[in-house]
Design a protein around this motif. Structure first.
Motif, PDB file in Angstrom:
ATOM      1  N   THR A   1       0.755  -1.063  -0.021  1.00  8.87           N
ATOM      2  CA  THR A   1       0.106  -0.085   0.132  1.00  8.87           C
ATOM      3  C   THR A   1       0.975   1.096   0.057  1.00  8.87           C
ATOM      4  OG1 THR A   1      -1.779  -1.072   1.066  1.00  8.87           O
ATOM      5  CG2 THR A   1      -1.735   1.209   1.275  1.00  8.87           C
ATOM      6  N   ALA A   2       1.821   1.233   0.929  1.00 12.59           N
ATOM      7  CA  ALA A   2       2.811   2.208   1.101  1.00 12.59           C
ATOM      8  C   ALA A   2       3.468   2.642  -0.393  1.00 12.59           C
ATOM      9  CB  ALA A   2       3.783   2.146   2.175  1.00 12.59           C
ATOM     10  N   ALA A   3       3.906   1.623  -1.105  1.00 11.77           N
ATOM     11  CA  ALA A   3       4.889   1.719  -2.356  1.00 11.77           C
ATOM     12  C   ALA A   3       3.848   1.894  -3.357  1.00 11.77           C
ATOM     13  CB  ALA A   3       5.653   0.422  -2.325  1.00 11.77           C
ATOM     14  N   GLY A   4       2.595   1.451  -3.433  1.00  8.40           N
ATOM     15  CA  GLY A   4       1.608   1.706  -4.573  1.00  8.40           C
ATOM     16  C   GLY A   4       1.912   0.202  -5.455  1.00  8.40           C
ATOM     17  N   ILE A   5       2.215  -0.646  -4.789  1.00 11.35           N
ATOM     18  CA  ILE A   5       2.376  -2.218  -5.501  1.00 11.35           C
ATOM     19  C   ILE A   5       0.802  -2.961  -5.281  1.00 11.35           C
ATOM     20  CG2 ILE A   5       3.791  -4.450  -5.329  1.00 11.35           C
ATOM     21  CD1 ILE A   5       6.163  -2.712  -4.100  1.00 11.35           C
ATOM     22  N   ALA A   6       0.643  -3.449  -6.510  1.00 15.44           N
ATOM     23  CA  ALA A   6      -0.572  -4.170  -6.538  1.00 15.44           C
ATOM     24  C   ALA A   6      -0.552  -5.227  -5.617  1.00 15.44           C
ATOM     25  CB  ALA A   6      -0.707  -4.663  -7.750  1.00 15.44           C
ATOM     26  N   PHE A   7      -1.260  -5.473  -4.827  1.00 15.20           N
ATOM     27  CA  PHE A   7      -1.471  -7.008  -3.922  1.00 15.20           C
ATOM     28  C   PHE A   7      -2.478  -7.777  -4.275  1.00 15.20           C
ATOM     29  CE2 PHE A   7      -2.723  -9.158  -0.135  1.00 15.20           C
ATOM     30  CZ  PHE A   7      -1.480  -9.622   0.273  1.00 15.20           C
TER      31      PHE A   7
ATOM     32  N   PRO B   1      -6.690   0.214  -1.331  1.00 17.19           N
ATOM     33  CA  PRO B   1      -6.854   0.541  -2.798  1.00 17.19           C
ATOM     34  C   PRO B   1      -5.803  -0.247  -3.874  1.00 17.19           C
ATOM     35  CG  PRO B   1      -5.791   2.546  -1.798  1.00 17.19           C
ATOM     36  CD  PRO B   1      -6.059   1.356  -0.718  1.00 17.19           C
ATOM     37  N   VAL B   2      -4.926  -0.750  -3.259  1.00 17.30           N
ATOM     38  CA  VAL B   2      -3.922  -1.690  -4.085  1.00 17.30           C
ATOM     39  C   VAL B   2      -4.373  -2.934  -4.059  1.00 17.30           C
ATOM     40  CG1 VAL B   2      -1.948  -0.215  -3.366  1.00 17.30           C
ATOM     41  CG2 VAL B   2      -2.219  -2.322  -2.345  1.00 17.30           C
TER      42      VAL B   2
END
Length: 275
Positions: free
Chosen positions: A191-197, A236-237
């Protein structure tokens, strides 16, 4: 308001509720039905489809090709490498040796009939091979134009951090659901890095919990829809990839994207944990 879409690697826009193809049977007797499910997913607006070499040792990828190729421009089919087939008496096992990863990527390109794998994920980190060698190989393949974006699966925060020092990581696919939050710290890092999970097993065992069923009854929804709606609202990720071989269940799952949980419902669900 939370967006219904996400840009993987800040480049590939997908609808956040995807489809996991793992459960689609590939045998002759079930093939027609499986193809119908895959096609229905796209008809319903699903633009993220997850598969892997492990799923039938390429048979699942070939099924998706039969169902959907040429893939629509807005549909991302992502696959995974890093596991090798059984070799009796050895069971299927992790293998992140550079030559194996390179060979599996080349084979995936041929099976999926594409020139580039827009998102390629390392199915598991092989503990017998330095992570730098595994991720470095995928980076080299990306530089050669054979991979667009690189993802990881079942990693720790430390492994994610180490990998990100080598190459940009676009996605992480770890087990996570309403009752199983072992990888909460990994999700927070993404989430902090904007990486899709991409949480795998996003529904079970959440649908067995009485509180989930109670919330579902209040909303006129199914427990599975509540579990998926909770995930979509978690961050949101988060891009859930529920899998099914049933068109009815597929349609129910996709409809979960439109379900909004009130704060009181989310608070009740947030309090749950697996026994």
């Amino acid at each position: 308001m939370t967006s219904d879409t996400f840009r993987i690697g800040k480049a590939i826009e997908v609808r956040r509720l995807g489809f996991g193809a793992m459960k689609l049977p590939t045998d002759a007797g079930s093939r027609e039905s499986s193809i119908a499910v895959a096609r229905r997913a796209v008809e319903l607006g699903v633009t993220l489809i997850d598969t892997a070499y492990l799923y039938g040792w390429g048979a699942n990828e070939e099924l998706l090709v039969e169902a959907l190729h040429p893939f629509p421009k807005d549909v991302l089919v992502t696959t995974k490498v890093g596991v090798v087939p059984p070799d009796p008496p050895r069971d299927a096992t992790l293998c992140g040796r550079p030559e194996v990863l390179r060979d599996q990527v080349e084979r995936a390109l041929r099976r999926l009939r594409v020139e580039r794998l827009d998102l390629l994920q390392l199915h598991r980190v092989d503990p017998e091979v330095p992570l730098a060698d595994q991720v470095g190989t995928l980076r080299d393949l990306r530089d050669e134009g054979k991979i667009g974006h690189i993802g990881l699966s079942e990693v720790t925060v430390a492994e994610l951090d180490e990998a990100r020092e080598i190459v940009a990581i676009a996605s992480v696919q770890n087990r996570y659901n309403l009752l199983d939050r072992e990888h909460e710290a990994v999700l927070d890092a993404c989430t902090a890095a904007g990486i899709a999970f991409l949480p795998w097993r996003p529904v079970l065992p959440a649908t067995t919990a009485g509180e989930v069923a109670a919330v579902a009854a209040e909303l006129g929804a199914t427990p599975a829809q509540v579990a998926l709606a909770w995930l979509l609202g978690r961050s949101p990720v988060v891009l859930p990839i529920p899998g099914t071989a049933s068109i009815v269940h597929l349609e129910e799952n996709v409809a979960a994207a439109g379900l909004r949980l009130a704060d009181r419902h989310r608070a009740r669900l947030d309090a749950l944990r697996a026994e």
